[in-house]
Design an enzyme around this catalytic site. Structure first.
Site, short mmCIF file in Angstrom:
data_model
loop_
_atom_site.label_atom_id
_atom_site.label_comp_id
_atom_site.label_asym_id
_atom_site.label_seq_id
_atom_site.Cartn_x
_atom_site.Cartn_y
_atom_site.Cartn_z
N HIS A 177 3.95 -0.71 0.01
CA HIS A 177 4.96 0.33 0.18
C HIS A 177 5.75 0.16 1.47
O HIS A 177 6.98 0.31 1.49
CB HIS A 177 4.28 1.71 0.16
CG HIS A 177 5.24 2.85 0.07
ND1 HIS A 177 5.31 3.84 1.02
CD2 HIS A 177 6.20 3.14 -0.83
CE1 HIS A 177 6.25 4.70 0.70
NE2 HIS A 177 6.81 4.31 -0.42
N ARG A 182 13.24 8.31 -3.07
CA ARG A 182 11.80 8.49 -2.87
C ARG A 182 11.57 9.82 -2.14
O ARG A 182 11.57 9.87 -0.91
CB ARG A 182 11.23 7.33 -2.06
CG ARG A 182 11.40 5.97 -2.72
CD ARG A 182 10.76 4.87 -1.86
NE ARG A 182 10.87 3.57 -2.48
CZ ARG A 182 11.84 2.69 -2.23
NH1 ARG A 182 12.80 3.00 -1.36
NH2 ARG A 182 11.86 1.52 -2.84
N ARG A 201 13.00 11.00 -7.77
CA ARG A 201 11.64 10.90 -8.32
C ARG A 201 10.80 12.03 -7.74
O ARG A 201 10.82 12.27 -6.53
CB ARG A 201 11.03 9.55 -7.93
CG ARG A 201 9.61 9.35 -8.43
CD ARG A 201 9.11 7.94 -8.14
NE ARG A 201 8.96 7.69 -6.71
CZ ARG A 201 8.68 6.49 -6.20
NH1 ARG A 201 8.56 5.44 -6.99
NH2 ARG A 201 8.55 6.33 -4.90
N ASN A 257 7.48 -2.83 -9.78
CA ASN A 257 6.46 -3.18 -8.79
C ASN A 257 5.06 -2.79 -9.28
O ASN A 257 4.14 -3.60 -9.32
CB ASN A 257 6.74 -2.51 -7.45
CG ASN A 257 8.10 -2.87 -6.90
OD1 ASN A 257 8.63 -3.93 -7.20
ND2 ASN A 257 8.68 -1.98 -6.13
N ARG A 274 -1.25 -4.85 -5.02
CA ARG A 274 -0.12 -5.47 -4.32
C ARG A 274 -0.17 -5.29 -2.81
O ARG A 274 0.65 -5.85 -2.10
CB ARG A 274 1.21 -4.97 -4.88
CG ARG A 274 1.44 -3.47 -4.83
CD ARG A 274 2.65 -3.12 -5.70
NE ARG A 274 2.90 -1.71 -5.87
CZ ARG A 274 3.77 -1.01 -5.15
NH1 ARG A 274 4.45 -1.59 -4.20
NH2 ARG A 274 3.95 0.27 -5.39
N CYS A 320 14.12 0.00 -11.34
CA CYS A 320 14.27 0.29 -9.90
C CYS A 320 13.21 -0.42 -9.07
O CYS A 320 12.94 -0.03 -7.95
CB CYS A 320 14.23 1.80 -9.65
SG CYS A 320 12.77 2.61 -10.32
#
Length: 754
Positions: free
Chosen positions: A360, A467, A503, A624, A635, A672
């Site tokens: 992130h 976000r 979101r 992602n 990740r 996105c």
């Protein structure tokens, strides 16, 4: 066996430098295994040879004198085979090589195990015996296990020792990580450490010894007073043993010898927090290494006491800390909140010990246009506060104390970057369409108001992902409905009349709120995204009410739901949003019901995509997390970062299926994730039929330039070609070759690599 392993590792952890680490290893292993010899050979990075660095049993004069290339001698064979060699008669082996300087002619039995760190053979651990015998399975297993445990410790000690030399000599050195955000930053390290964590206090010197001594004594007094007050408050609720703990704490703080140890180090110009941390950790490790379980348990008490005093030291220091003009943030695990603390005009780069290019904080760094590298695992970051460094976000390189020549080379790359950016400035006013007129909507991912100006300057056609968790992450409590409304209004007004897709709160996983902790063994498969907010409708309702209030008079809001894994979550969320909408109408807000979309990130949603597309107003793929879940790769974990690949055949086939199915239902589909901001990835997505691509503002001009240089038919041929491939690297090379063939090399390759 476990007890012996633990005691050796704990003793090694108390060592201050690499020679001490190696001395402990050879001495303790020889004792435990009752052998005549234990030796450690370590790789010399310059020559690639393995050098005898420590021994207990061979002649001490041989240390540093014996060098073996990979494949040379028994030690070199352990290196090339990357597995143990266990011999009854070492001298009879064809690879045996005798070194008179070692005095090893007396020894026959040989057992050598590789010390492997991140797939590199760092060294070889060897035991030898006079009699002819094979070491048994238990002995071999013990040495293999110990080698695996010590690999990280040795690597860290090597790096720390190297930087200790660098501090004195200002010697140029280099560490490798994972390229996470493109660009080059030339600046000064600012170390970020968790508050009151003894193990992560940066190495730093003080300018005024008397002032530092006063700071330390003041912190001791404050901690002593705090413990007394807490003990008094709880006096009536504690038994005698528990009350004794508070007395023990105060007794330790009153112990003059402890203060003297710290003051001695401060007199040598060590900062008070570092001096205190070093002394307390030494005491903690002594307790941990004790055989008596009662005393081992006291180590936690000593650590807790150390943290209490450290908190008081930090409190004073933080108020006085200033950021340099060219700050490069460095830490073990950076967060979005930490990035936001630094004034934006001073922050120029990021380097993190943990994490990967898809964690992130890496995504936030790309959104902010900050060069970043993640997963610099061998970096002893606590020792480099304030040093000059270069972050190379193209190659994943970190240079400490760069020399004049290296700095000049990177200055040239920075200038190339500026020229490239200027050459793409004209793209902002041009439409995002292919050479044969196929139109694509290019949007931006945002989270901070700082993103807005840069996004509009680069020709963004709206926001594909706002976000909303970022304002939550930057506070020490949940923002109120009105505070949220103000934040959302700024975004909606800035982009009006263009659409802004917000979101709903997406926390959990690698995005933790300090005031709403989620402690889980497996957070990425746990309570996160829509699961949290549906379990807390009061949070969800306040947020969607704030969004819809903010859209009053603008009506450019789109709401997107994260982490949807099935229809039930979509329907439950829709019911809550419709309820909030009715309430606002009753309150007199003349607003329209915003379009409601699903962020597709969970593999199960792929198999319900038709039903989701029927019920949602739009679908947007979060590539992602979808890639993470499809490939079963965390990740944020730099150990498996090489497995995570957005161009993996399974990922591309899933993306194609989503686009085809959603369009069959007459629903709009976008993406996105980071793949949309990669020029090659964008071409494949356009060929698949994605209507909207949302990316960070930095990448938007490059993607637009790429689209305008190709025909839609060419992208479709490229897609057909790669969908037949079964290897991500082959796909990557094919896409790269296509981009070079159409003349986009200068736009797409990092400066300095043409």
């Amino acid at each position: 066996m476990l007890e012996l392993l633990r005691s050796i590792v704990q003793e090694v952890n108390t060592a201050r430098d690499l020679p001490a680490v190696l001395e402990i290893i050879v001495r303790r292993v020889r004792e435990v295994m009752q052998t005549r010899v234990c030796s450690v050979y370590l790789r010399d990075k310059q020559s690639g040879n393995y050098v005898l660095m420590a021994t207990d049993g061979l002649l001490p004069s041989a240390v540093g004198q014996v060098h073996l290339a990979p494949g040379e001698g028994l030690v070199g064979n352990v290196v090339t085979r990357e597995e143990p060699i266990n011999l009854e008669r070492a001298e009879a082996h064809p690879s045996f090589q005798y070194f008179p300087s070692t005095g090893e002619e007396r020894f026959s039995a040989f057992l050598g195990t590789p010390i492997i760190h991140h797939r590199v053979v760092l060294g070889v651990l060897v035991v030898q015996q006079e009699e002819q015998r094979r070491f048994d399975e238990g002995e071999e297993a013990f040495l293999v296990t110990l080698s695996a445990q010590l690999a990280g410790v040795i690597a860290h000690a090597e790096a720390t020792g190297m930087l200790a030399t660098i501090r004195k000599q200002r010697q140029e050195t280099h560490f490798s990580g994972i390229a996470a955000s493109p660009g080059v930053a030339i600046g000064r390290a600012h170390i970020v450490t968790p508050q009151a964590n003894l193990a992560t206090v940066p190495y730093s010197l003080c300018l005024d010894i008397d002032e530092e001594l006063a700071l330390f004594r003041q912190a001791l007094n404050s901690a002593r007073e705090e413990i007394r007050e807490v003990g008094e408050k709880l006096k009536g609720n504690l038994n005698r043993e528990e009350r004794a703990l508070f007395d023990a704490y105060i007794s330790m703080l009153d112990d003059n010898s402890l203060a003297v140890e710290v003051c001695d180090r401060i007199q040598q110009q060590l900062s008070a927090p570092r001096a205190w941390a070093e002394v307390m950790l030494e005491h903690v490790r002594r307790f941990e290494a004790m055989s008596d379980s009662y005393f081992r348990d006291r180590a936690a008490d000593v650590r807790d006491l150390g943290s209490r005093v450290l908190a008081h030291l930090h409190q004073r220091q933080q108020s006085e800390r200033d950021y340099p003009e060219n700050t490069i943030l460095v830490g073990e695990e950076l967060t979005a909140a930490v990035l936001a603390e630094v004034p934006r005009e001073k922050l120029i780069g990021v380097a993190s010990v943990k994490g990967s290019s898809n964690s992130h904080v890496a995504i936030i760094a790309r959104a902010m246009g900050l060069p970043a590298i993640m997963g610099v695992q061998d970096l002893p970051y606590e020792t480099i506060d304030g040093v000059d460094m270069v972050v190379d976000g193209y190659r994943g390189d970190l240079h400490i104390h760069p020399g004049a020549e290296l700095k000049r080379r990177y200055d040239d790359i920075v200038e190339e970057e500026h020229q490239l950016a200027r050459s793409l400035d004209h793209m902002a006013s041009l439409p995002a369409e292919t050479a044969d007129g196929h139109r694509v909507c290019l949007l931006v991912n945002t989270g901070l108001m700082a993103d807005v100006v840069r996004s509009l300057e680069r020709g963004a056609e709206g926001v594909g992902l706002f976000r909303t968790e970022v304002p939550f992450l930057l506070r020490d409590r949940f923002p109120s409905e009105e505070e949220q409304r103000e934040i959302y209004r700024e975004q909606l007004e800035a982009f009006a009349p263009m659409p802004v897709t917000m979101r709903t709160l997406d926390v959990g996983g690698d995005k933790a709120l300090t005031y709403f902790p989620i402690e889980e063994t497996n957070p990425f498969l746990g309570w996160r995204g829509i699961r949290v907010t549906l379990d807390h409708p009061e949070i969800f309702l306040a947020q969607v009410r704030a969004m819809m209030k903010a859209s009053f008079g603008l009506n450019n809001l789109r709401i997107m739901l994260p982490m949807i894994s099935g229809l039930n979550e979509l329907e439950t969320a829709r019911n809550l949003i419709e309820r909030a909408y009715r309430e606002l109408l009753e309150e007199g807000y003349e607003i329209e019901m915003p379009p409601l979309g699903v962020m597709l990130e969970v593999p199960s949603a792929i198999y319900q995509i038709r039903e989701l597309a029927e019920r949602a107003d739009f679908i947007s793929v979060g590539s992602n997390d979808l890639t993470q879940y499809l490939l079963a790769v965390d990740r944020n974990n730099s150990r498996v970062a090489n497995i995570y690949h957005a161009l993996h055949p399974a990922v591309l086939r899933a993306l194609q299926e989503i686009a085809t199915t959603v369009h069959a239902e007459g629903t709009e589909v976008g993406i996105c994730g980071e793949l949309a901001g990669e020029p090659g990835g964008a071409l494949l997505l356009v060929a698949m039929g994605y209507d909207r691509l949302s990316m960070n503002a930095t990448n938007l001009p490059r993607v637009k330039a790429t689209l305008r240089a190709v025909r839609q038919a060419d992208t479709e041929l490229l897609l057909q070609q790669v969908l037949k491939m079964d290897c991500a690297k082959e796909i990557e090379q094919t896409v790269s070759a296509f981009l070079q063939r159409i003349g986009l090399k200068n736009i797409l390759q990092p400066p300095g690599t043409q």
